[in-house]
Design a protein around this motif. Structure first.
Motif, mmCIF file in Angstrom:
data_model
loop_
_atom_site.group_PDB
_atom_site.id
_atom_site.type_symbol
_atom_site.label_atom_id
_atom_site.label_comp_id
_atom_site.label_asym_id
_atom_site.label_seq_id
_atom_site.Cartn_x
_atom_site.Cartn_y
_atom_site.Cartn_z
ATOM 1 N N PHE A 132 0.823 -1.212 0.000
ATOM 2 C CA PHE A 132 0.000 0.000 0.000
ATOM 3 C C PHE A 132 0.861 1.266 0.000
ATOM 4 C CE2 PHE A 132 -3.561 -2.655 1.708
ATOM 5 C CZ PHE A 132 -4.497 -2.311 0.735
ATOM 6 N N ALA A 133 1.941 1.264 0.777
ATOM 7 C CA ALA A 133 2.741 2.479 0.935
ATOM 8 C C ALA A 133 3.681 2.723 -0.239
ATOM 9 C CB ALA A 133 3.537 2.405 2.239
ATOM 10 N N LEU A 134 4.275 1.642 -0.774
ATOM 11 C CA LEU A 134 5.306 1.802 -1.803
ATOM 12 C C LEU A 134 4.896 1.243 -3.160
ATOM 13 C CD1 LEU A 134 8.405 0.768 0.356
ATOM 14 C CD2 LEU A 134 7.520 3.076 -0.039
ATOM 15 N N GLY A 141 20.796 -0.458 -0.024
ATOM 16 C CA GLY A 141 19.653 0.435 -0.182
ATOM 17 C C GLY A 141 18.315 -0.269 -0.223
ATOM 18 N N ARG A 142 18.298 -1.560 0.146
ATOM 19 C CA ARG A 142 17.034 -2.313 0.163
ATOM 20 C C ARG A 142 16.474 -2.283 1.589
ATOM 21 N NH1 ARG A 142 20.484 -5.775 -2.991
ATOM 22 N NH2 ARG A 142 20.860 -7.053 -1.129
ATOM 23 N N PHE A 143 15.791 -1.196 1.898
ATOM 24 C CA PHE A 143 15.367 -0.979 3.275
ATOM 25 C C PHE A 143 14.203 -1.881 3.692
ATOM 26 C CE2 PHE A 143 17.186 3.069 1.794
ATOM 27 C CZ PHE A 143 18.224 3.180 2.702
ATOM 28 N N MET A 144 13.262 -2.116 2.798
ATOM 29 C CA MET A 144 12.120 -2.958 3.162
ATOM 30 C C MET A 144 12.522 -4.419 3.356
ATOM 31 S SD MET A 144 9.916 -0.743 3.637
ATOM 32 C CE MET A 144 8.595 -1.879 4.100
ATOM 33 N N PRO A 145 13.326 -5.030 2.479
ATOM 34 C CA PRO A 145 13.777 -6.405 2.752
ATOM 35 C C PRO A 145 14.569 -6.518 4.048
ATOM 36 C CG PRO A 145 14.112 -5.879 0.445
ATOM 37 C CD PRO A 145 13.706 -4.597 1.119
ATOM 38 N N ALA A 146 15.244 -5.438 4.448
ATOM 39 C CA ALA A 146 16.013 -5.468 5.693
ATOM 40 C C ALA A 146 15.113 -5.606 6.915
ATOM 41 C CB ALA A 146 16.864 -4.198 5.819
ATOM 42 N N LEU A 147 13.826 -5.309 6.747
ATOM 43 C CA LEU A 147 12.896 -5.397 7.869
ATOM 44 C C LEU A 147 12.418 -6.817 8.152
ATOM 45 C CD1 LEU A 147 10.570 -2.283 7.387
ATOM 46 C CD2 LEU A 147 12.289 -2.660 9.167
ATOM 47 N N LEU A 148 12.550 -7.715 7.173
ATOM 48 C CA LEU A 148 12.017 -9.070 7.368
ATOM 49 C C LEU A 148 12.645 -9.784 8.576
ATOM 50 C CD1 LEU A 148 11.455 -10.537 3.791
ATOM 51 C CD2 LEU A 148 9.769 -10.261 5.620
ATOM 52 N N PRO A 149 13.977 -9.795 8.732
ATOM 53 C CA PRO A 149 14.531 -10.411 9.945
ATOM 54 C C PRO A 149 14.066 -9.715 11.220
ATOM 55 C CG PRO A 149 16.240 -10.091 8.289
ATOM 56 C CD PRO A 149 15.041 -9.337 7.820
ATOM 57 N N VAL A 150 13.846 -8.400 11.136
ATOM 58 C CA VAL A 150 13.373 -7.653 12.299
ATOM 59 C C VAL A 150 11.964 -8.102 12.675
ATOM 60 C CG1 VAL A 150 12.866 -5.360 13.219
ATOM 61 C CG2 VAL A 150 14.816 -5.693 11.686
ATOM 62 N N ILE A 151 11.121 -8.323 11.676
ATOM 63 C CA ILE A 151 9.747 -8.771 11.923
ATOM 64 C C ILE A 151 9.759 -10.106 12.659
ATOM 65 C CG2 ILE A 151 7.607 -9.529 10.837
ATOM 66 C CD1 ILE A 151 8.031 -6.535 10.704
ATOM 67 N N ALA A 152 10.598 -11.046 12.190
ATOM 68 C CA ALA A 152 10.680 -12.348 12.840
ATOM 69 C C ALA A 152 11.231 -12.230 14.260
ATOM 70 C CB ALA A 152 11.547 -13.291 12.010
ATOM 71 N N THR A 153 12.217 -11.346 14.455
ATOM 72 C CA THR A 153 12.773 -11.139 15.788
ATOM 73 C C THR A 153 11.759 -10.481 16.705
ATOM 74 O OG1 THR A 153 14.952 -10.850 14.767
ATOM 75 C CG2 THR A 153 14.712 -10.155 17.052
ATOM 76 N N LEU A 154 10.949 -9.573 16.159
ATOM 77 C CA LEU A 154 9.917 -8.926 16.957
ATOM 78 C C LEU A 154 8.931 -9.954 17.486
ATOM 79 C CD1 LEU A 154 8.573 -6.286 17.921
ATOM 80 C CD2 LEU A 154 7.336 -6.223 15.744
ATOM 81 N N ASN A 155 8.588 -10.927 16.657
ATOM 82 C CA ASN A 155 7.698 -11.995 17.100
ATOM 83 C C ASN A 155 8.298 -12.730 18.293
ATOM 84 O OD1 ASN A 155 5.667 -14.078 17.021
ATOM 85 N ND2 ASN A 155 7.139 -15.354 15.948
ATOM 86 N N PHE A 156 9.570 -13.053 18.215
ATOM 87 C CA PHE A 156 10.247 -13.752 19.316
ATOM 88 C C PHE A 156 10.290 -12.894 20.582
ATOM 89 C CE2 PHE A 156 14.471 -13.734 21.375
ATOM 90 C CZ PHE A 156 14.352 -14.886 22.120
ATOM 91 N N LEU A 157 10.620 -11.614 20.424
ATOM 92 C CA LEU A 157 10.747 -10.740 21.594
ATOM 93 C C LEU A 157 9.406 -10.522 22.297
ATOM 94 C CD1 LEU A 157 13.253 -8.061 20.257
ATOM 95 C CD2 LEU A 157 13.708 -9.918 21.871
#
Length: 284
Positions: A123-125, A185-201
């Motif tokens: 939606f955003a990009l 410069g691939r900022f959105m793909p860089a978020l995928l590991p963060v999303i998975a880590t957020l689930n764990f945290l």
């Protein structure tokens, strides 16, 4: 984190039928079936039907919301088999430790975070992200390491390695993936590991904080409280039983064949029957 952890435990205690027993088993076998179907596909279009694509989901192809979970994480049969084996082993162990309810919440919450990320990105990009379950499944290593940091597994079925070292290597891989994508410069793909880590945290963050406490403080406090509670119980000579479950109230007097255990994660002297040792709200 503590409040969220206790809220999840209480929900699972009250809704024991919630969840999907054997969830990881279904996912692993379905993933293997998808890989076999892909190998037999001569058109090369089979996997394209499973990919997460918000634009096609909005047009009615709603199965894509969940079928991306089965997307092959590796196209080498050997490495795929090894990966699925480890996911199966860790997923089923987490389910035995937590119960089907909590494990289902953990996995589905991770799935929902990925779906939300995908739709926000689109939606955003106006960009369709390539989402596969790799980081979601790898996040289970972190949860497993928090519960069983000194558990040993055979790396390549030969080398014994403690799970905590594999979790650290897993974390290094997450950091490496994020760094490489950010530098490119691939900022959105860089978020995928963060999303998975957020689930764990969110689900295991409080347990991680307890694990990171100094060993002396972590063990001595529990030991003192346990010994005090044990002495108090031993003074109650009028008890007609030796063990009583803190959840259902069953005793070894009324149920002489029932097995009772003490929970190492609860503070104090709390006994549980075999039905509730892995399915109760921990005393803090």
């Amino acid at each position: 984190m503590k409040a969220l952890s206790r809220a999840i435990d209480k929900f699972c205690q009250k809704h024991r039928r919630f969840g999907i027993p054997g969830l990881m088993r279904y996912i692993v076998f379905a993933s293997a079936a998808v890989f076999i179907a892909h190998m037999m596909d001569t058109s090369g279009n089979f996997l394209a039907l499973l990919r997460f694509d918000p634009s096609l989901i909005m047009r009615g192809q709603i199965w894509r919301i969940v079928t991306w979970i089965l997307f092959p994480i590796d196209f080498s049969p050997i490495f795929l088999a090894i990966s699925l084996y480890f996911y199966y082993m860790i997923g089923t162990t987490l389910e035995r430790e937590w119960g089907a309810s909590k494990f289902t919440i953990y996995y589905i919450f991770g799935v929902l975070l990925h779906i939300i990320y995908g739709f926000i990105t689109w939606f955003a990009l106006g960009w369709t992200p390539f989402i596969i379950p790799s980081f979601l499944n790898l996040s289970m290593f972190f949860a497993f390491a928090v519960l069983f940091p000194d558990h040993r597994i055979l790396l390549l079925f030969i080398i014994p390695v403690k799970i905590k070292w594999l979790a650290l290597a897993n974390a290094a891989f997450f950091v490496y993936t994020i760094t490489v994508n950010l530098l490119a410069g691939r900022f959105m793909p860089a978020l995928l590991p963060v999303i998975a880590t957020l689930n764990f945290l969110l689900i295991c963050g409080y347990d991680l904080l307890l694990l990171l406490r100094p060993i002396k403080a972590r063990t001595s406090t529990k030991a003192i409280k346990f010994k005090k509670a044990a002495r108090k119980v031993q003074r109650e000579d009028s008890r007609p039983y030796r063990h009583k479950c803190a959840v259902c109230g069953k005793t070894d007097t009324d149920n002489p064949g029932l097995e009772f255990r003490y929970c190492s994660r609860c503070e104090g002297y709390h006994c549980f029957c075999i039905d509730h040792i892995n399915n109760h709200v921990h005393f803090k």
